[in-house]
Design a protein around this motif. Structure first.
Motif, PDB file in Angstrom:
ATOM      1  N   VAL A 140       4.146  -6.742  12.810  1.00 61.21           N
ATOM      2  CA  VAL A 140       4.440  -6.979  11.391  1.00 61.21           C
ATOM      3  C   VAL A 140       3.194  -6.718  10.553  1.00 61.21           C
ATOM      4  N   THR A 141       2.043  -7.222  11.009  1.00 64.05           N
ATOM      5  CA  THR A 141       0.788  -7.010  10.283  1.00 64.05           C
ATOM      6  C   THR A 141       0.467  -5.532  10.201  1.00 64.05           C
ATOM      7  N   ASP A 142       0.606  -4.823  11.326  1.00 65.34           N
ATOM      8  CA  ASP A 142       0.326  -3.392  11.333  1.00 65.34           C
ATOM      9  C   ASP A 142       1.247  -2.636  10.383  1.00 65.34           C
ATOM     10  N   GLN A 143       2.526  -3.006  10.394  1.00 67.07           N
ATOM     11  CA  GLN A 143       3.492  -2.340   9.513  1.00 67.07           C
ATOM     12  C   GLN A 143       3.170  -2.643   8.046  1.00 67.07           C
ATOM     13  N   THR A 144       2.848  -3.889   7.749  1.00 71.38           N
ATOM     14  CA  THR A 144       2.503  -4.280   6.386  1.00 71.38           C
ATOM     15  C   THR A 144       1.242  -3.550   5.938  1.00 71.38           C
ATOM     16  N   LEU A 145       0.260  -3.492   6.817  1.00 69.50           N
ATOM     17  CA  LEU A 145      -0.991  -2.799   6.507  1.00 69.50           C
ATOM     18  C   LEU A 145      -0.733  -1.322   6.233  1.00 69.50           C
ATOM     19  N   MET A 147       2.045   0.087   5.242  1.00 72.84           N
ATOM     20  CA  MET A 147       2.779   0.230   3.976  1.00 72.84           C
ATOM     21  C   MET A 147       1.830   0.065   2.788  1.00 72.84           C
ATOM     22  N   SER A 148       0.947  -0.905   2.873  1.00 72.42           N
ATOM     23  CA  SER A 148      -0.022  -1.129   1.795  1.00 72.42           C
ATOM     24  C   SER A 148      -0.961   0.065   1.652  1.00 72.42           C
ATOM     25  N   ARG A 149      -1.375   0.609   2.769  1.00 72.46           N
ATOM     26  CA  ARG A 149      -2.261   1.787   2.725  1.00 72.46           C
ATOM     27  C   ARG A 149      -1.562   2.989   2.110  1.00 72.46           C
ATOM     28  N   LYS A 150      -0.279   3.149   2.400  1.00 72.18           N
ATOM     29  CA  LYS A 150       0.479   4.248   1.795  1.00 72.18           C
ATOM     30  C   LYS A 150       0.567   4.061   0.279  1.00 72.18           C
ATOM     31  N   LYS A 151       0.749   2.809  -0.153  1.00 74.46           N
ATOM     32  CA  LYS A 151       0.772   2.532  -1.597  1.00 74.46           C
ATOM     33  C   LYS A 151      -0.570   2.897  -2.226  1.00 74.46           C
TER      34      LYS A 151
END
Length: 128
Positions: free
Chosen positions: A35-40, A42-46
């Motif tokens: 979950v942390t990796d996925q959230t990270l 997604m945030s990096r893509k933003k």
């Protein structure tokens, strides 16, 4: 050095400034979870998308600077208009505060943008 070099340098500088706070804020190691990796990610893509938009806006701004530079060159107006820059800086600092950005950061950012704008205007005058 050519204009593309300075444009790229400005772009790299801005990206570095915007990402600096993210890097310096990461003082404690994060637990790795899916979950942390996925959230990270997604945030990096933003952030990547926002960085791209910033660069596009800066490019648009500098195209307007060229229009102003041509006008100034034709009418023998100095590139540096200190009172105008003071107004721009004050408005930018105020807008930055509303976004939670420090006065120091906004001042450094606007000084870098202004320096590039003056370089473009001076280059246009030299071609006259």
């Amino acid at each position: 050095m050519n204009r593309k070099f300075y444009s790229r340098l400005l772009g790299l500088f801005l990206i570095s400034l915007f990402n600096y706070s993210l890097v310096s804020a990461q003082t404690a190691p994060m637990k790795k979870t899916a979950v942390t990796d996925q959230t990270l990610q997604m945030s990096r893509k933003k952030i990547d998308s926002l960085d791209k938009a910033l660069i596009q806006l800066l490019g648009e701004r500098e195209r307007v600077v060229k229009e102003i530079g041509i006008y100034k060159a034709k009418n023998n107006i100095p590139s540096l208009q200190a009172d105008r820059f003071k107004q721009v800086l004050e408005k930018s600092v105020e807008a930055g505060k509303k976004e939670g950005l420090s006065e120091t950061f906004i001042t450094e950012l606007m000084n870098a943008i202004h320096k590039e704008s003056l370089r473009i205007e001076d280059e246009l005058k030299a071609q006259k």
